[in-house]
Design an enzyme around this catalytic site. Structure first.
Site, PDB file in Angstrom:
ATOM      1  CG  MET A   1     -10.822  -3.440   6.152  1.00 58.23           C
ATOM      2  SD  MET A   1      -9.556  -2.881   5.110  1.00 58.23           S
ATOM      3  CE  MET A   1      -8.624  -1.604   5.941  1.00 58.23           C
TER       4      MET A   1
ATOM      5  CG  MET B   1     -11.174   2.789   2.608  1.00 56.24           C
ATOM      6  SD  MET B   1      -9.861   2.596   3.310  1.00 56.24           S
ATOM      7  CE  MET B   1      -8.649   2.788   1.978  1.00 56.24           C
TER       8      MET B   1
ATOM      9  CG  HIS C   1      -9.172  -0.507   0.337  1.00 55.91           C
ATOM     10  ND1 HIS C   1      -8.565  -0.540   1.198  1.00 55.91           N
ATOM     11  CD2 HIS C   1     -10.666  -0.634   0.590  1.00 55.91           C
ATOM     12  CE1 HIS C   1      -9.318  -0.687   2.238  1.00 55.91           C
ATOM     13  NE2 HIS C   1     -10.725  -0.662   1.791  1.00 55.91           N
TER      14      HIS C   1
ATOM     15  CG  MET D   1      -8.723   6.635   2.552  1.00 60.01           C
ATOM     16  SD  MET D   1      -7.694   6.724   3.953  1.00 60.01           S
ATOM     17  CE  MET D   1      -6.715   5.332   3.904  1.00 60.01           C
TER      18      MET D   1
ATOM     19  CB  SER E   1      -0.734  -0.020   1.231  1.00 58.63           C
ATOM     20  OG  SER E   1      -1.357   1.461   1.697  1.00 58.63           O
TER      21      SER E   1
ATOM     22  CG  ASP F   1      -5.950  -3.120   3.776  1.00 60.00           C
ATOM     23  OD1 ASP F   1      -6.806  -2.551   2.944  1.00 60.00           O
ATOM     24  OD2 ASP F   1      -4.706  -2.864   4.285  1.00 60.00           O
TER      25      ASP F   1
ATOM     26  CG  HIS G   1      -4.053  -1.919  -1.253  1.00 56.47           C
ATOM     27  ND1 HIS G   1      -4.871  -2.816  -1.243  1.00 56.47           N
ATOM     28  CD2 HIS G   1      -4.209  -1.218  -0.251  1.00 56.47           C
ATOM     29  CE1 HIS G   1      -5.688  -2.617  -0.577  1.00 56.47           C
ATOM     30  NE2 HIS G   1      -5.570  -1.575   0.328  1.00 56.47           N
TER      31      HIS G   1
ATOM     32  CG  ASP H   1      -5.105   2.199   1.054  1.00 55.39           C
ATOM     33  OD1 ASP H   1      -4.170   2.043   1.593  1.00 55.39           O
ATOM     34  OD2 ASP H   1      -6.136   1.264   1.008  1.00 55.39           O
TER      35      ASP H   1
HETATM   36  C1  DX5 Z   1      -5.973   1.403   5.739  1.00 58.06           C
HETATM   37  C2  DX5 Z   1      -5.980   1.154   4.322  1.00 58.06           C
HETATM   38  C3  DX5 Z   1      -4.601   0.001   4.239  1.00 58.06           C
HETATM   39  C4  DX5 Z   1      -3.090   0.630   4.897  1.00 58.06           C
HETATM   40  C5  DX5 Z   1      -2.218  -0.409   5.090  1.00 58.06           C
HETATM   41  O1  DX5 Z   1      -7.222   2.482   5.663  1.00 58.06           O
HETATM   42  O2  DX5 Z   1      -6.831   0.469   3.937  1.00 58.06           O
HETATM   43  O3  DX5 Z   1      -4.418  -0.561   3.076  1.00 58.06           O
HETATM   44  O4  DX5 Z   1      -2.723   1.538   3.974  1.00 58.06           O
HETATM   45  O5  DX5 Z   1      -1.212  -0.030   5.427  1.00 58.06           O
HETATM   46  P1  DX5 Z   1      -0.313  -0.609   6.687  1.00 58.06           P
HETATM   47  O6  DX5 Z   1       0.217  -1.993   6.336  1.00 58.06           O
HETATM   48  O7  DX5 Z   1       0.758   0.421   7.154  1.00 58.06           O
HETATM   49  O8  DX5 Z   1      -1.488  -0.676   7.846  1.00 58.06           O
HETATM   50 ZN    ZN Z   2      -6.391  -0.480   1.953  1.00 57.89          ZN
END
Ligand code: DX5
Ligand code: ZN
Length: 217
Positions: A135, A67, A65, A36, A7, A173, A32, A34
């Site tokens: 998660m 969110m 991903h 948001m 990520s 994750d 990956h 993220d």
């Molecule tokens: C959190 C994300 C994860 C996060 C993982 O909301 O969905 O993908 O970035 O990073 P680490 O491994 O640092 O928890």
């Molecule tokens: Zn994620």
């Protein structure tokens, strides 16, 4: 075969392409990303425009991903920059409809569950998805502590998938390091997201990825 999906959330965004290139050169299987929106989670990251620039230069499959609230409104916008597009069950009021929309756009579909969401929220859809994301942190930030309380849930979803002879990846994750990845895999995960454990000051990305992969065996 265990797939590693670094990520980029904790990478240096002032050098984003260079950071991603290191991950690609180090032999990661997926990237990956993220996304948001500041509503579904208390943080804001990036939109399709950033992924579009990266996609021109990066060969890795993009594991996107979402969110975000109302993901329905953004499926099309992310469709040309995603190889797999994962939405949260907690953010969808029409899961069959959104999965159909993703599939008609010829991308793989994933469903993600927050730590407190029961697997029963996805069991009806396992035949329609390519991946389920469990998660192990409350979403919103990288570098959080792994929630060991979620391990039985990984095992439970893996058992359901195996019993149904379904072809669904189990991605985990959040908070994964070389210390806990072995347990995560033992409980049934085959796709590992890891951010802070890869982008940290102590090791190179290459070495960090190797340590995670070796610890996942
Ligand atoms: C959190 C994300 C994860 C996060 C993982 O909301 O969905 O993908 O970035 O990073 P680490 O491994 O640092 O928890
Ligand atoms: Zn994620």
């Amino acid at each position: 075969m265990i797939k590693i999906a670094p990520s980029i959330l904790t990478s240096d965004f002032s050098r984003l392409y260079e950071e991603v290139k290191q991950v690609e050169d180090a032999g990661a299987d997926l990237l990956h990303l993220d996304i948001m929106d500041g509503h579904f989670v208390p943080n804001i990251t990036m939109g399709p425009v950033v992924l579009r620039s990266l996609k021109k230069r990066v060969k890795l499959p993009f594991d996107v991903h979402l969110m975000i609230q109302e993901p329905w409104n953004f499926i099309k916008a992310f469709s040309d920059v995603s190889d797999i597009l994962t939405v949260h069950v907690e953010a969808c009021n029409n899961i069959p409809g959104i999965l159909k929309k993703i599939k008609t756009l010829n991308i793989k579909a994933g469903l993600a569950l927050n730590p407190n969401t029961d697997v029963s929220s996805v069991t009806d859809y396992l035949k329609d998805i390519d991946m389920v994301t469990i998660m192990t942190v409350n979403p919103g930030f990288g570098g959080q502590k792994f929630m060991t309380s979620v391990l039985p849930k990984i095992k439970k979803i893996r058992n359901i998938i195996s019993k149904g002879e379904l072809n669904v990846d189990v991605e985990v994750d959040g908070g994964i390091t070389s210390k806990n990845v072995g347990q995560v895999v033992k409980n049934g995960a085959n796709v590992i997201v890891t951010g802070a454990a890869i982008f940290n000051k102590k090791t190179t990305v290459k070495d960090a990825l190797k340590i995670i992969r070796n610890s996942a065996k």
